[in-house]
Design an enzyme around this catalytic site. Sequence first.
Site, PDB file in Angstrom:
ATOM      1  N   HIS A 130       0.851  -1.195   0.000  1.00 36.26           N
ATOM      2  CA  HIS A 130       0.000   0.000   0.000  1.00 36.26           C
ATOM      3  C   HIS A 130       0.886   1.244   0.000  1.00 36.26           C
ATOM      4  CE1 HIS A 130       1.162  -0.459   4.228  1.00 36.26           C
ATOM      5  NE2 HIS A 130       0.961   0.843   4.349  1.00 36.26           N
ATOM      6  N   ASP A 169       0.825   5.147   1.904  1.00 41.29           N
ATOM      7  CA  ASP A 169       0.140   5.782   3.029  1.00 41.29           C
ATOM      8  C   ASP A 169      -0.631   7.003   2.526  1.00 41.29           C
ATOM      9  OD1 ASP A 169       1.311   3.898   4.657  1.00 41.29           O
ATOM     10  OD2 ASP A 169       2.942   5.207   5.321  1.00 41.29           O
ATOM     11  N   HIS A 184       4.797   0.161  -0.280  1.00 48.56           N
ATOM     12  CA  HIS A 184       5.532  -0.653   0.697  1.00 48.56           C
ATOM     13  C   HIS A 184       4.651  -1.726   1.297  1.00 48.56           C
ATOM     14  CE1 HIS A 184       3.700   2.737   2.871  1.00 48.56           C
ATOM     15  NE2 HIS A 184       3.708   1.981   3.966  1.00 48.56           N
ATOM     16  N   ARG A 209       8.025  -9.093  15.268  1.00 46.50           N
ATOM     17  CA  ARG A 209       8.412  -7.762  14.788  1.00 46.50           C
ATOM     18  C   ARG A 209       7.386  -6.724  15.231  1.00 46.50           C
ATOM     19  NH1 ARG A 209       7.512  -4.743   9.957  1.00 46.50           N
ATOM     20  NH2 ARG A 209       9.151  -3.189   9.838  1.00 46.50           N
TER      21      ARG A 209
END
Length: 386
Positions: free
Chosen positions: A241, A243, A299, A309
Amino acid sequence: MPSRLSDAFKSHPVHIHHKHLDFNSVQELPDSYAWSQVDDHYPNCHDVDSFGASESVPIIDLADPNALKLIGHACKTWGVFQVTKHGISKNLLDDIESLGRTLFSLPVQDKLKAARSPEGVSGYGFARISSFFPKLMWSEGFTIVGSPHDHFRQLWPHDHSEFWYCLTQTMHVGIIEEYKKEMNRLAGKLMWLMLGSLGISKSDIKWAGPKGEFKGATAALQLNSYPACPDPDRAMGLAAHTDSTLLTILHQNTTSGLQVQREGTAGWVTVPPIHGALVINVGDLLHILSNGMYPSVLHRAVVNRSCHRLSIAYLYGPPESVQISPLSRLVSRSHPPLYRSVTWNEYLGTKAKHFNKALSSVRLFSPVTLNGFADVNDHHNRVKVG
Ligand SMILES: C=C1C[C@]23C[C@H]1CC[C@H]2[C@@]12CCC[C@@](C)(C(=O)O1)[C@H]2[C@@H]3C(=O)O
Ligand SMILES: O=C(O)CCC(=O)C(=O)O
Ligand SMILES: [Fe+2]
């Protein structure tokens, strides 16, 4: 049009009818989490890293006298860079990370007490973009817009003594407030560096205020958790996507997972975690403001077998009532405005409806009709080959 960020999704509620998984108790990847190439909107992208990437995402020292130029170049070519010497204390980064860890380690049924409602922005749950994909993502998120007080009251109810309850609440809220304050300051500084390298100065942006401090800017804090995954090659942490922000400041822990795509290429490049560095993404609204000069970076986050993570994203946008359109200094006869004006809320609504077609849906000219003038990014619409 809703005018508060917390109301941005009122007209586009997201209903995700899936049970929340207790990630830690799963031995095998459930089918609902197993992605095949076609489930991704960018199925033909290969992993550049595995072929030995010749280039990596720029790392820029904010104290470098050349920072302005380096940032401009990074924004034009990548739409993403890492910054060091950014002035955010190591302690604060550690504090927000351990707060995230504490929060995600709560039992699922507790976290669900703070679940995001279908029309809400804040709260715990799957990423909003989940509704555009047939498979679920191997992650959980906590979005905070405005004060985290009410959510925290739901998460940590009065089951301890009043004293401890008050103490932990105040501590958590204090860390979030401090983090938001510091991020806001850094975001303003980065805005001027990113725009400054396009020749934009304080007098060009009225809504930045007389001192250029971007007073009234709005932001969301997104804590992301990607548990260790039994079958990482078939799972997806957070699907590809861009941002919907002006810019995003991302803090990732020591486990890698963030991958970006460089403008004009089809491969994924890992953004390696660098201790103390922050990742800066160009978002869709800065792409609009820059009249297409800066691509908003595509990204995603991938997961791995052994390490949990965490990432903390500060999603920075303009004040609620501000109309964002290409800056007049970047518009000329040969560079007509590529986008119509939108408020952040309106754009979030558009994103909720059109996802990766949102940017092209507010575009005035298609790259094809604009002869001889190519936009730097149209990966939002592009069909990838190879
Ligand atoms: C202010 C924002 C920006 C949002 C929506 C809202 C709050 C949460 C943000 C994210 C965070 C995770 C990825 C994303 C794509 C998502 O699903 O939620 C982001 C989205 C956007 O940038 O569009
Ligand atoms: O976890 C990451 O590295 C990416 C998070 C992200 O893209 C987001 O929160 O918008
Ligand atoms: Fe993102």
